[in-house]
Write an enzyme that holds these catalytic residues in place. Sequence first.
Site, mmCIF file in Angstrom:
data_model
loop_
_atom_site.group_PDB
_atom_site.id
_atom_site.type_symbol
_atom_site.label_atom_id
_atom_site.label_comp_id
_atom_site.label_asym_id
_atom_site.label_seq_id
_atom_site.Cartn_x
_atom_site.Cartn_y
_atom_site.Cartn_z
ATOM 1 N N PHE A 168 -2.590 -4.123 8.112
ATOM 2 C CA PHE A 168 -3.784 -4.954 8.045
ATOM 3 C C PHE A 168 -5.007 -4.068 8.258
ATOM 4 C CE2 PHE A 168 -6.337 -8.726 9.720
ATOM 5 C CZ PHE A 168 -6.592 -9.188 8.444
ATOM 6 N N GLY A 169 -5.768 -3.826 7.181
ATOM 7 C CA GLY A 169 -6.761 -2.764 7.152
ATOM 8 C C GLY A 169 -7.919 -2.906 8.101
ATOM 9 N N VAL A 222 -13.166 -4.134 0.934
ATOM 10 C CA VAL A 222 -12.579 -2.796 0.974
ATOM 11 C C VAL A 222 -11.846 -2.647 2.300
ATOM 12 C CG1 VAL A 222 -13.016 -0.317 0.956
ATOM 13 C CG2 VAL A 222 -14.376 -1.834 -0.501
ATOM 14 N N GLY A 223 -10.592 -2.250 2.241
ATOM 15 C CA GLY A 223 -9.807 -2.055 3.454
ATOM 16 C C GLY A 223 -9.845 -0.622 3.942
ATOM 17 N N ASP A 224 -8.820 -0.245 4.663
ATOM 18 C CA ASP A 224 -8.790 1.070 5.308
ATOM 19 C C ASP A 224 -8.417 2.211 4.372
ATOM 20 O OD1 ASP A 224 -5.580 1.796 6.002
ATOM 21 O OD2 ASP A 224 -6.034 -0.289 5.586
ATOM 22 N N THR A 246 -0.464 2.046 6.477
ATOM 23 C CA THR A 246 -0.364 0.811 5.713
ATOM 24 C C THR A 246 -0.283 -0.349 6.684
ATOM 25 O OG1 THR A 246 1.039 -0.454 4.188
ATOM 26 C CG2 THR A 246 2.144 1.190 5.560
ATOM 27 N N THR A 279 0.852 -1.188 0.000
ATOM 28 C CA THR A 279 0.000 0.000 0.000
ATOM 29 C C THR A 279 0.889 1.240 0.000
ATOM 30 O OG1 THR A 279 -1.827 -1.068 1.149
ATOM 31 C CG2 THR A 279 -1.643 1.313 1.403
#
Length: 301
Positions: free
Chosen positions: A221-222, A197-199, A219, A168
């Site tokens: 683990f979202g 969808v992550g962070d 960046t 990321t």
Amino acid sequence: MEPKIIVHGGAWTIPDDRKQAHLDGCRNAVEAAYPLLLQGASALDAVQAAINVLERDETFDAGRGAVLNADGQIELDASIMDGKDLNFGAVAGVRRFMTPVDIARKVLETEFCFLIGDGAERFAREQGLAECDPRDLFVERELQLYEKLRSQDGYSTDQAFAPMPQGTVGAVAIDKDGNIAASTSTGGTPYKMPGRVGDSPICGAGVYADNELGGASCTGFGEGVIRTLMCSKACEYLAQQDAKGAATEAIHMLYRRVSGHAGVILLDKNGNYGIYHNTDHMAHAYVLPDGTIHTTVHMDD
């Protein structure tokens, strides 16, 4: 105000044979964006320019070179935020545009904040942004990883954070007028559930900017970053701590509350940097007071 910019290229464990590519990519992003700031460009323009470089660099998990989901597709997320008025633009699930931050910037200029999937891509076409063949996003490294993960019985994305880089990308800048902007872009986690969808495109989670405090991009683990709204917390910590302390406290909070692993970059309203990660590495680069660029993947370099 002396302009500043800092970028990151992902956190976790970066293999030795890929460290130089991460360092070079981060340096290239700063080299592209910092002269714009010196010429009077806005912080928004600078972070967008930096992210564009990183999205086109196949080293990172953003744009070309992004990871594949469980269906063997690439879905890209990106965001950008203006600390002057807290305006925000984001997209998620983009498959046909190599630089999704450009779509996010166009979204920021509308009355809306967040577009997804087909709607985001239709909007991008209406705005005249260049579409690409989805195959142009694929690189052999990620195709091989996808086949490896697909062959593993019972594989889940939390296993993706074994020793492999999570690329990321993000940038935070402050311009000559003291305006702060931040941006984050990603392909997500390897073998993720389609539609996940992550962070990165979520305001306050993977990105945040507020002229009264500072700006942040993270960046890692979202899911944990979303649950703690880590970037907004990091900026809130700037009210009581310096930039280094705020970055450190944000990561400590993430681990304490949800056992999360991540890295974060910060700029406070005075242009001071904050950097911290609880992963083995986080590739990043920033401008030193003498105008030279510092790059590293470690905390202590």
